[in-house]
Design a protein around this motif. Structure first.
Motif, PDB file in Angstrom:
ATOM      1  N   LYS A  36      31.534  55.013  43.261  1.00 27.05           N
ATOM      2  CA  LYS A  36      30.629  54.320  42.339  1.00 27.05           C
ATOM      3  C   LYS A  36      30.777  54.836  40.919  1.00 27.05           C
ATOM      4  O   LYS A  36      30.469  54.130  39.960  1.00 27.05           O
ATOM      5  N   LYS A  37      31.251  56.077  40.784  1.00 27.78           N
ATOM      6  CA  LYS A  37      31.431  56.673  39.464  1.00 27.78           C
ATOM      7  C   LYS A  37      32.869  56.539  38.959  1.00 27.78           C
ATOM      8  O   LYS A  37      33.216  57.054  37.898  1.00 27.78           O
ATOM      9  N   CYS A  88      38.795  51.002  35.927  1.00 28.94           N
ATOM     10  CA  CYS A  88      38.386  50.532  37.242  1.00 28.94           C
ATOM     11  C   CYS A  88      37.103  49.734  37.088  1.00 28.94           C
ATOM     12  O   CYS A  88      36.340  49.921  36.124  1.00 28.94           O
ATOM     13  N   ASN A  89      36.885  48.842  38.018  1.00 27.86           N
ATOM     14  CA  ASN A  89      35.736  47.947  37.920  1.00 27.86           C
ATOM     15  C   ASN A  89      35.295  47.494  39.302  1.00 27.86           C
ATOM     16  O   ASN A  89      36.022  47.661  40.302  1.00 27.86           O
ATOM     17  N   ASP A  90      34.098  46.952  39.357  1.00 33.35           N
ATOM     18  CA  ASP A  90      33.642  46.319  40.589  1.00 33.35           C
ATOM     19  C   ASP A  90      34.596  45.169  40.902  1.00 33.35           C
ATOM     20  O   ASP A  90      35.027  44.431  40.003  1.00 33.35           O
ATOM     21  N   ASN A  91      34.910  44.999  42.158  1.00 35.97           N
ATOM     22  CA  ASN A  91      35.886  43.984  42.558  1.00 35.97           C
ATOM     23  C   ASN A  91      35.243  42.594  42.592  1.00 35.97           C
ATOM     24  O   ASN A  91      34.976  42.032  43.656  1.00 35.97           O
ATOM     25  N   HIS A 105      30.653  45.056  34.661  1.00 39.73           N
ATOM     26  CA  HIS A 105      31.301  45.498  35.906  1.00 39.73           C
ATOM     27  C   HIS A 105      32.427  46.508  35.691  1.00 39.73           C
ATOM     28  O   HIS A 105      33.011  46.990  36.672  1.00 39.73           O
ATOM     29  N   VAL A 106      32.753  46.852  34.436  1.00 41.91           N
ATOM     30  CA  VAL A 106      33.725  47.925  34.208  1.00 41.91           C
ATOM     31  C   VAL A 106      33.018  49.265  34.455  1.00 41.91           C
ATOM     32  O   VAL A 106      31.926  49.500  33.952  1.00 41.91           O
ATOM     33  N   ILE A 107      33.675  50.143  35.203  1.00 46.98           N
ATOM     34  CA  ILE A 107      33.060  51.436  35.565  1.00 46.98           C
ATOM     35  C   ILE A 107      33.568  52.555  34.685  1.00 46.98           C
ATOM     36  O   ILE A 107      32.789  53.311  34.109  1.00 46.98           O
ATOM     37  N   THR A 108      34.874  52.690  34.578  1.00 54.64           N
ATOM     38  CA  THR A 108      35.455  53.736  33.726  1.00 54.64           C
ATOM     39  C   THR A 108      36.668  53.176  32.993  1.00 54.64           C
ATOM     40  O   THR A 108      37.350  52.270  33.473  1.00 54.64           O
TER      41      THR A 108
END
Length: 391
Positions: free
Chosen positions: A71-72, A327-330, A384-387
């Motif tokens: 999640k991170k 990376c992002n949520d798919n 939805h972009v995570i990092t």
């Protein structure tokens, strides 16, 4: 300079892979970019925001909170196959110990401390040795549950010893299938394998689907007198159910790498103290593998042997280019929105790759020039972009 924090004792051969001109490696580092560890449990530890990846120098990752790290946007690496030979040899040892009266014979021999005449001792040995007679592995049937790196090596070794081999793995990958010897017969289900095998060896990961895979119900199918070997994970086997099967004389022996109170001081249980991968060679192989994977990720954004991210490899477009990874949520639309950000800021894309795995997607984009801070900020702001990283 990248900072790597180590836990446990990591092989020097692995740590020496890090160029000290580019990496600071120690056990007491603040704000690390990555972790390397073996068995240290991270579940109760606060993860610094600086950590981008965690490398487990071994196959299992149950000591890492993988779901939380996902999640991170933290990549979790492992070293599949690096300790396979060490575990394979211990499985073979377990089969030999269980089929011959080796341990009982040695214990009996060492009990003869009151004898002083070597000739008399020799006569006694000849008279009593029949009580330690065993059987040979040749011609017996080995059932292998899980046909990955370790399971396939065990199967190949058993075939070389003249054993018949049955395999069961509902999640068998194409790569593993190619690696598997053609002489391995396929069992339709676990029950079929248990009912036909003189020896059963387990080589599956500890996940929800395999928790207590061997239990009271499944042991009803086991061939009478069979030997069960578990050098995979403790949670795969219900130890209490195993004891009940042993007491009922259904299961012949249990050989494992995970002692539990209920298993101690039984003649029909051999339990070693989690030494499956405890060889100098295995520790070196694991440390070298994860060190290389961690460096490639930090320096190039490439991912190999991650348990939570897709495998992604892309050659650099050129020495003058820059690399953006995120990376992002798919979910649909994220990559398109990021590319729109780059287009709006006149950032030219040279090459790119996009992969997904489960709920996560990962992207590598090579661009002509290093993007400005406002461009990176705009990418981070995309829903939805995570990092985001610029390498």
């Amino acid at each position: 300079m990248y900072k790597i924090k180590t836990y446990n004792k990591i092989s020097v051969k692995g740590l020496d892979r890090f160029d000290r001109a580019k990496y600071e490696v120690a056990s007491d580092i603040n704000s690390p970019d990555g972790y390397i560890l073996r068995s240290h449990k991270l579940h109760d530890e606060t993860l610094p925001e600086s950590v981008k990846a965690v490398a487990r120098a071994g196959a299992g990752t149950n000591n890492v909170p993988v779901a939380d790290y996902s999640k991170k946007g933290v990549v979790v690496f492992n070293a599949p196959g690096a300790n396979a030979n060490a575990v394979k040899e211990l499985v073979l040892t377990g089969m030999l110990l269980s089929s011959r009266g080796i341990i009982r014979g040695m214990n009996w021999s060492n009990s003869l401390t009151d004898m002083t005449d070597a000739g008399e001792m020799s006569k006694l040995m000849e008279k009593q040795k029949s009580q330690f007679a065993g059987s040979e592995l040749m011609g017996k049937t080995l059932g292998v549950v899980g046909l990955g790196a370790i399971g396939s090596m065990v199967a190949e070794t058993a075939l070389a010893l003249g054993m018949n081999v049955i395999g069961y793995d509902p999640a068998l990958s194409v790569e593993a299938a190619w690696r598997l010897p053609s002489q391995v017969a396929r069992a339709e289900n676990l029950q079929a394998l248990l009912s036909r095998s003189d020896f059963i060896t387990l080589h599956v990961p500890a996940i929800d689907a395999t928790h207590h895979l061997i239990n009271e119900e499944s042991l009803k199918s086991v061939k009478a007198g069979a030997v069960l070997l578990n050098f995979a994970r403790e949670a795969i086997v219900d130890a209490q159910a195993v004891v009940q099967s042993l007491d009922a004389k259904k299961l012949g022996m249990y050989i494992c790498d995970f002692p539990e109170p209920v298993l101690l001081n039984r003649d029909d249980v051999y339990a070693t103290p989690h030494i499956g991968a405890s060889t100098a060679e295995a520790e070196e192989n694991c440390a070298i593998m994860v060190a290389d994977q961690l460096m490639d990720y930090l320096e190039n954004g490439n991912i190999k042997n991650s348990v939570n991210f897709p495998a992604v490899q892309m050659e650099r477009a050129g020495s003058d280019s820059a690399r953006i990874t995120f990376c992002n949520d798919n979910v649909s639309g994220v990559l398109g929105n990021v590319l729109s950000v780059l287009a709006d800021h006149n950032v030219n894309v040279i090459d790119m790759v996009n992969k997904s795995r489960g709920e996560l997607a990962y992207n590598i984009i090579d661009v002509e020039q290093t993007p400005a801070a406002d461009v990176v900020a705009a990418i981070k702001a995309v829903e939805h972009v995570i990092t985001v990283r610029v390498i």
